[in-house]
Design a protein around this motif. Structure first.
Motif, PDB file in Angstrom:
ATOM      1  N   GLU A   1     -10.750 -41.835  44.879  1.00 22.47           N
ATOM      2  CA  GLU A   1     -11.027 -42.160  46.281  1.00 22.47           C
ATOM      3  C   GLU A   1     -10.477 -41.103  47.228  1.00 22.47           C
ATOM      4  OE1 GLU A   1      -9.323 -46.038  46.522  1.00 22.47           O
ATOM      5  OE2 GLU A   1     -11.181 -47.057  45.879  1.00 22.47           O
ATOM      6  N   ASN A   2      -9.340 -40.475  46.857  1.00 25.25           N
ATOM      7  CA  ASN A   2      -8.711 -39.467  47.711  1.00 25.25           C
ATOM      8  C   ASN A   2      -9.115 -38.040  47.357  1.00 25.25           C
ATOM      9  OD1 ASN A   2      -7.185 -41.406  49.208  1.00 25.25           O
ATOM     10  ND2 ASN A   2      -5.730 -41.534  47.515  1.00 25.25           N
ATOM     11  N   ARG A   3      -9.999 -37.908  46.348  1.00 20.41           N
ATOM     12  CA  ARG A   3     -10.498 -36.604  45.912  1.00 20.41           C
ATOM     13  C   ARG A   3      -9.369 -35.654  45.521  1.00 20.41           C
ATOM     14  NH1 ARG A   3     -16.054 -34.907  48.876  1.00 20.41           N
ATOM     15  NH2 ARG A   3     -17.049 -36.937  48.855  1.00 20.41           N
ATOM     16  N   GLU A   4      -8.406 -36.163  44.799  1.00 18.30           N
ATOM     17  CA  GLU A   4      -7.268 -35.361  44.373  1.00 18.30           C
ATOM     18  C   GLU A   4      -7.550 -34.703  43.025  1.00 18.30           C
ATOM     19  OE1 GLU A   4      -3.703 -38.035  46.418  1.00 18.30           O
ATOM     20  OE2 GLU A   4      -4.273 -38.396  44.332  1.00 18.30           O
TER      21      GLU A   4
ATOM     22  N   ILE B   1     -16.233 -46.565  35.582  1.00 17.10           N
ATOM     23  CA  ILE B   1     -15.670 -45.516  34.728  1.00 17.10           C
ATOM     24  C   ILE B   1     -14.187 -45.320  35.026  1.00 17.10           C
ATOM     25  CG2 ILE B   1     -15.670 -43.017  34.325  1.00 17.10           C
ATOM     26  CD1 ILE B   1     -18.713 -43.079  34.546  1.00 17.10           C
ATOM     27  N   TYR B   2     -13.814 -45.331  36.291  1.00 18.81           N
ATOM     28  CA  TYR B   2     -12.430 -45.058  36.678  1.00 18.81           C
ATOM     29  C   TYR B   2     -11.499 -46.257  36.503  1.00 18.81           C
ATOM     30  CZ  TYR B   2     -12.964 -40.327  38.565  1.00 18.81           C
ATOM     31  OH  TYR B   2     -13.154 -38.972  38.694  1.00 18.81           O
ATOM     32  N   ALA B   3     -11.999 -47.457  36.774  1.00 21.30           N
ATOM     33  CA  ALA B   3     -11.092 -48.610  36.823  1.00 21.30           C
ATOM     34  C   ALA B   3     -11.582 -49.831  36.071  1.00 21.30           C
ATOM     35  CB  ALA B   3     -10.824 -48.994  38.281  1.00 21.30           C
ATOM     36  N   GLY B   4     -12.746 -49.744  35.414  1.00 22.42           N
ATOM     37  CA  GLY B   4     -13.246 -50.901  34.679  1.00 22.42           C
ATOM     38  C   GLY B   4     -13.693 -52.035  35.575  1.00 22.42           C
ATOM     39  N   LYS B   5     -13.985 -51.737  36.842  1.00 23.85           N
ATOM     40  CA  LYS B   5     -14.371 -52.770  37.803  1.00 23.85           C
ATOM     41  C   LYS B   5     -15.853 -52.662  38.135  1.00 23.85           C
ATOM     42  CE  LYS B   5      -9.827 -52.921  40.019  1.00 23.85           C
ATOM     43  NZ  LYS B   5      -9.064 -52.724  41.282  1.00 23.85           N
ATOM     44  N   CYS B   6     -16.469 -53.803  38.326  1.00 21.72           N
ATOM     45  CA  CYS B   6     -17.871 -53.838  38.708  1.00 21.72           C
ATOM     46  C   CYS B   6     -18.045 -55.019  39.667  1.00 21.72           C
ATOM     47  CB  CYS B   6     -18.758 -53.999  37.471  1.00 21.72           C
ATOM     48  SG  CYS B   6     -20.497 -53.804  37.803  1.00 21.72           S
ATOM     49  N   GLU B   7     -18.151 -54.721  40.965  1.00 21.04           N
ATOM     50  CA  GLU B   7     -18.068 -55.764  41.985  1.00 21.04           C
ATOM     51  C   GLU B   7     -19.429 -56.283  42.452  1.00 21.04           C
ATOM     52  OE1 GLU B   7     -15.824 -53.774  44.954  1.00 21.04           O
ATOM     53  OE2 GLU B   7     -13.908 -53.959  43.888  1.00 21.04           O
TER      54      GLU B   7
ATOM     55  N   SER C   1      -4.818 -47.381  35.821  1.00 26.52           N
ATOM     56  CA  SER C   1      -6.139 -47.645  36.393  1.00 26.52           C
ATOM     57  C   SER C   1      -6.116 -47.483  37.910  1.00 26.52           C
ATOM     58  CB  SER C   1      -6.599 -49.050  36.008  1.00 26.52           C
ATOM     59  OG  SER C   1      -7.837 -49.351  36.587  1.00 26.52           O
ATOM     60  N   LYS C   2      -5.077 -48.009  38.554  1.00 26.85           N
ATOM     61  CA  LYS C   2      -4.951 -47.890  40.006  1.00 26.85           C
ATOM     62  C   LYS C   2      -4.780 -46.427  40.417  1.00 26.85           C
ATOM     63  CE  LYS C   2      -3.007 -52.493  40.808  1.00 26.85           C
ATOM     64  NZ  LYS C   2      -1.793 -53.255  41.226  1.00 26.85           N
ATOM     65  N   ASN C   3      -4.012 -45.675  39.627  1.00 25.81           N
ATOM     66  CA  ASN C   3      -3.805 -44.266  39.943  1.00 25.81           C
ATOM     67  C   ASN C   3      -5.091 -43.460  39.793  1.00 25.81           C
ATOM     68  OD1 ASN C   3      -1.139 -44.640  40.567  1.00 25.81           O
ATOM     69  ND2 ASN C   3      -0.350 -43.903  38.609  1.00 25.81           N
ATOM     70  N   PHE C   4      -5.859 -43.755  38.747  1.00 26.34           N
ATOM     71  CA  PHE C   4      -7.131 -43.058  38.550  1.00 26.34           C
ATOM     72  C   PHE C   4      -8.076 -43.323  39.713  1.00 26.34           C
ATOM     73  CE2 PHE C   4      -6.692 -43.199  33.654  1.00 26.34           C
ATOM     74  CZ  PHE C   4      -5.870 -42.080  33.699  1.00 26.34           C
TER      75      PHE C   4
END
Length: 366
Positions: free
Chosen positions: A195-198, A258-264, A187-190
């Motif tokens: 964020e880094n547009r890789e 979608i990327y990390a399952g987070k909703c802040e 999740s952190k890698n995704f």
């Protein structure tokens, strides 16, 4: 007659697993229903005594047995677990199942192979019974059932319950935090790649702002994008889509989810996020937003929330809002937004009035 045994356990140990630090309170509850046939023939709910775990008496539980199952069907049984209103705590995440004991005391009908998981939250239900969940039409009361499980017209149910307390945390956050370290690492890698547009291969444009994203991640997490990429749509060919009906702040949260399952920012953007979750077919995000919207329900915004729930097919939220409006009808209908909104939505006004009349009829006829 009933009995209860309790214990305290933790999750199976796992490296860096938040779940391994959670204390699960467990209880085995045996409920013997005497004169079962006599009670079942009345067609009324049979309620167990209240029980609790010896390691945590903040939560009071009870069982309801419906001898007619769902929709009044004869010769079926429904069994439901309720978090009692007398509990001093309101929220718990649970895993539970039950077994029916045969005449020789052995487990002959075991439902714990398919346990139910549910977040009980008495703050989200208006019913005096408290929050409830279970099985409808789970057993047929035929001659085989009577011969196997009724001894001197007594039915014995063995019920297993495991739960832990929840404070100010959503069930989606718990599942995210309970995953093993490998999932957390991915999740952190995704999120870092986003964020880094890789290695990005698709662009979402929102009112002039471009989001560089990854097709494979969007397609695997979101049916909306999966269907888009599976066809020869213009967006799929050009690897770019223009979003005109969503704001940047909302798209930021959608992509993070979608990327990390987070909703802040659910509290601030709950209504807009719910609409986006419905459009993009993100059921987990939709559920988080539904809970957040309901927690902010008030006399002034009730009609707005009703319209929102109806528009995006959030039936559970819609039902709760209608109950709220009926219970506080004089206050809601004197609010500044009610008349204006209902003039534009006569179908919803008719639905609220019809249900209010139905409830009044039941009271007067009862």
């Amino acid at each position: 007659m009933s009995s209860c045994q309790s214990s305290l356990s933790t999750c199976a140990p796992a490296e860096e697993c938040w779940c391994s630090t959670v204390q699960f309170h467990e209880t085995e509850y045996t409920w013997k229903i005497d004169d079962f046939n006599v009670q079942a023939q009345k067609g009324e709910i049979i309620r167990s005594p209240t029980f609790f775990a010896a390691s945590n008496d903040n939560f009071k539980w009870y069982l309801d047995l419906d001898p007619e199952g769902e929709n009044g069907e004869k010769d079926t049984i429904g069994l439901f677990l309720f978090l009692s209103r007398s509990s001093t705590r309101k929220r718990a995440f649970t895993k539970y199942g039950f077994s029916i004991l045969s005449n020789d005391g052995r487990v002959q009908n075991n439902f714990t192979k398919h346990p139910v998981f549910h977040e009980f939250n008495n703050d989200l239900v208006e019913s005096a019974d408290g929050d409830g969940r279970g099985w409808t039409n789970c057993l047929n009361i035929d001659e085989t059932f009577k011969n196997k499980f009724l001894q001197n017209d007594a039915l014995t149910i063995s019920f297993h319950l495991a739960f832990f307390e929840m404070d100010h945390i959503s069930i989606a956050e718990i599942f995210c935090r309970c995953n093993i370290a490998h999932f957390e690492h991915l999740s952190k890698n995704f999120l870092s790649a986003y964020e880094n547009r890789e290695f990005t291969d698709f662009t979402i444009s929102v009112k002039g702002k471009d989001y560089a994203v990854h097709k494979i991640i969007l397609a695997s997490s979101c049916n909306y994008f999966y269907k888009m990429f599976k066809t020869d749509m213009k967006e799929s060919v050009e690897n770019r889509v223009e979003m005109t009906d969503v704001d940047e702040a909302v798209m930021d949260e959608v992509l993070k989810f979608i990327y990390a399952g987070k909703c802040e920012n659910t509290d601030n953007l709950a209504c807009d996020l719910l609409a986006a979750a419905d459009k993009y077919d993100l059921d987990d995000l939709k559920k988080i937003c539904e809970d957040s919207v309901y927690m902010s329900l008030s006399v002034d915004n009730a009609s707005n929330v009703l319209i929102l729930a109806d528009r995006h097919n959030v039936n559970k939220l819609k039902s709760k809002v209608i109950d709220f409006i009926i219970d506080k009808s004089s206050e809601v209908m004197n609010s500044t937004t009610w008349n204006e909104n209902m003039e534009k939505h006569p179908r919803l006004l008719n639905e609220v009035c019809r249900l209010a009349c139905s409830r009044l009829f039941k009271k007067t006829s009862g």
